[in-house]
Design a protein around this motif. Structure first.
Motif, PDB file in Angstrom:
ATOM      1  N   SER A   3       4.476  22.332 -48.011  1.00 36.57           N
ATOM      2  CA  SER A   3       3.392  21.496 -48.033  1.00 36.57           C
ATOM      3  C   SER A   3       2.273  21.923 -47.015  1.00 36.57           C
ATOM      4  N   PRO A   4       1.671  23.185 -47.017  1.00 39.15           N
ATOM      5  CA  PRO A   4       0.975  23.658 -45.814  1.00 39.15           C
ATOM      6  C   PRO A   4      -0.308  22.788 -45.333  1.00 39.15           C
ATOM      7  N   GLU A   5      -1.120  22.383 -46.448  1.00 38.14           N
ATOM      8  CA  GLU A   5      -2.159  21.303 -46.172  1.00 38.14           C
ATOM      9  C   GLU A   5      -1.666  20.188 -45.224  1.00 38.14           C
ATOM     10  N   GLY A   6      -0.445  19.519 -45.941  1.00 38.91           N
ATOM     11  CA  GLY A   6      -0.087  18.403 -45.398  1.00 38.91           C
ATOM     12  C   GLY A   6       0.511  18.555 -44.028  1.00 38.91           C
ATOM     13  N   SER A   7       1.130  19.804 -43.757  1.00 33.62           N
ATOM     14  CA  SER A   7       1.554  20.028 -42.552  1.00 33.62           C
ATOM     15  C   SER A   7       0.593  20.093 -41.498  1.00 33.62           C
ATOM     16  N   VAL A   8      -0.628  20.596 -41.691  1.00 33.24           N
ATOM     17  CA  VAL A   8      -1.853  20.897 -40.809  1.00 33.24           C
ATOM     18  C   VAL A   8      -2.478  19.534 -40.615  1.00 33.24           C
ATOM     19  N   ARG A  66     -11.507  22.251 -43.529  1.00 34.07           N
ATOM     20  CA  ARG A  66     -11.755  22.868 -44.860  1.00 34.07           C
ATOM     21  C   ARG A  66     -10.773  22.677 -45.780  1.00 34.07           C
ATOM     22  N   SER A  67      -9.333  22.516 -45.391  1.00 36.82           N
ATOM     23  CA  SER A  67      -8.333  22.221 -46.307  1.00 36.82           C
ATOM     24  C   SER A  67      -8.466  20.977 -47.207  1.00 36.82           C
ATOM     25  N   GLY A  68      -8.980  19.999 -46.478  1.00 39.28           N
ATOM     26  CA  GLY A  68      -9.010  18.938 -47.017  1.00 39.28           C
ATOM     27  C   GLY A  68     -10.245  18.846 -48.383  1.00 39.28           C
ATOM     28  N   GLU A  69     -11.016  19.906 -48.212  1.00 35.33           N
ATOM     29  CA  GLU A  69     -11.731  20.402 -49.420  1.00 35.33           C
ATOM     30  C   GLU A  69     -11.213  21.350 -50.150  1.00 35.33           C
TER      31      GLU A  69
END
Length: 180
Positions: A95-100, A148-151
């Motif tokens: 989960s790259p986005e979750g980890s960030v 940006r990852s949230g989008e």
């Protein structure tokens, strides 16, 4: 030489000495701010539209920072945070986005426990800049990718870079055990 001429020469000499002393004091104060804030000094000069306004802003940050109760962490708490960071990194693969996002939250929790106010991103930047100005670009870069990852506008490579950037600030906050 007449008495009047001697008085004029003395007054001019005194004005020159005062002007030189004042200039040296201003340069020393500027050098102090440049050394303390690192790259954040020039960024603030640009943002504030000039050196005088930037230096006023940076001195205000120092004054605010001096009032903070920045605490050292116990060895046990530092280990707990280091373990938590390890978990965030392990979850990156799945989960790259979750980890960030989790890395951002972990940095905020660490800041709060150390005694930094955490009200909003701009406030964090302001308060971190006093002691961590050289690492602030890492935080800015990581935060930008997180937003940006949230989008869904970040690549996996950008997310990986954000983790590296978060880690730089995280490790500095974790190891910064200066007595206050």
């Amino acid at each position: 030489m007449s008495t009047t001429a001697l008085v004029v020469v003395c007054v001019v000499a005194a004005v020159v000495v005062i002007a030189l002393t004042f200039t040296m004091w201003l340069l020393a104060r500027r050098r102090h701010l440049q050394d303390r804030f690192g790259p954040e000094y020039e960024r603030t000069v640009e943002a504030e539209g000039g050196r005088l306004a930037a230096e006023r802003e940076l001195r205000a940050r120092e004054h605010r920072h001096d009032k903070l109760d920045i605490k050292e962490l116990s060895d046990d708490r530092r280990r707990q945070y280091a373990d938590a960071w390890g978990g965030v990194q392990q979850r990156f693969v799945d989960s790259p986005e979750g980890s960030v996002a989790e890395a951002d939250e972990l940095v905020a929790r660490l800041m709060a426990e150390r005694g930094y106010p955490t009200e909003g991103y701009q406030g964090r930047l302001r308060d971190l800049s006093v002691e961590h100005g050289r690492t602030l670009e890492h935080y800015r870069a990581a935060h930008d990718v997180k937003v940006r990852s949230g989008e869904s506008q970040s690549t996996t490579e950008e997310l990986r870079g954000a983790m590296v950037h978060y880690r730089a600030l995280f490790e500095e906050l974790l190891s910064d055990q200066r007595s206050r």
